[in-house]
Design a protein around this motif. Sequence first.
Motif, short mmCIF file in Angstrom:
data_model
loop_
_atom_site.label_atom_id
_atom_site.label_comp_id
_atom_site.label_asym_id
_atom_site.label_seq_id
_atom_site.Cartn_x
_atom_site.Cartn_y
_atom_site.Cartn_z
N UNK A 173 0.84 -1.19 0.00
CA UNK A 173 0.00 0.00 0.00
C UNK A 173 0.88 1.24 0.00
N UNK A 174 0.51 2.26 -0.78
CA UNK A 174 1.32 3.48 -0.80
C UNK A 174 1.43 4.13 0.58
N UNK A 175 2.60 4.68 0.85
CA UNK A 175 2.91 5.32 2.13
C UNK A 175 3.28 6.77 1.86
N UNK A 176 3.05 7.64 2.85
CA UNK A 176 3.23 9.07 2.61
C UNK A 176 4.30 9.73 3.47
N UNK A 177 4.87 9.00 4.45
CA UNK A 177 5.87 9.60 5.33
C UNK A 177 7.06 8.64 5.51
N UNK A 178 8.17 9.21 5.98
CA UNK A 178 9.34 8.39 6.26
C UNK A 178 9.03 7.38 7.36
N UNK A 179 8.34 7.80 8.39
CA UNK A 179 8.02 6.90 9.51
C UNK A 179 7.20 5.69 9.03
N UNK A 180 6.19 5.94 8.20
CA UNK A 180 5.39 4.84 7.66
C UNK A 180 6.25 3.90 6.83
N UNK A 181 7.08 4.47 5.98
CA UNK A 181 7.92 3.66 5.11
C UNK A 181 8.90 2.80 5.90
N UNK A 182 9.50 3.36 6.94
CA UNK A 182 10.44 2.58 7.75
C UNK A 182 9.73 1.45 8.49
N UNK A 183 8.48 1.66 8.84
CA UNK A 183 7.71 0.61 9.52
C UNK A 183 7.48 -0.60 8.60
#
Length: 126
Positions: A29-39
């Motif tokens: 699923x597309x992610x919008x922040x660095x924190x989401x992406x690192x998770x």
Amino acid sequence: MNVMIVEDEYYIAMDLQSIVEQAGYCSLEPLATMEQALAYANKADIALVDLRLADGMTGPALGRKLIDRFGVEVIYVTAIPEDLGTGLDGACEVITKPFTAEQISKALTKAARLHRERQDRIRVIQ
């Protein structure tokens, strides 16, 4: 191969997701922040990363972390490639917006090949 899309513009993220899936890859699923992406980084083999995300100009730092910590092949997709600075080291490709499906597909093919080669080298070492 699992492809992470890190893009805060909804329609661009949906366009990228469609291209990824049409090219035969699994899209997270597309992610919008660095924190989401690192998770979700440990689930990705390849990442399409914009420079300016919902949390600011975090794309270059995110790409660096994805490459160094998680072994993810990073493809930057940005309207302003000159903002990349020194984040290019280790990145697979830089694609300038507006992009074509062909540009994204070719970059994904290259990234998948590089990822497989890296995994093969790791297996040999072990």
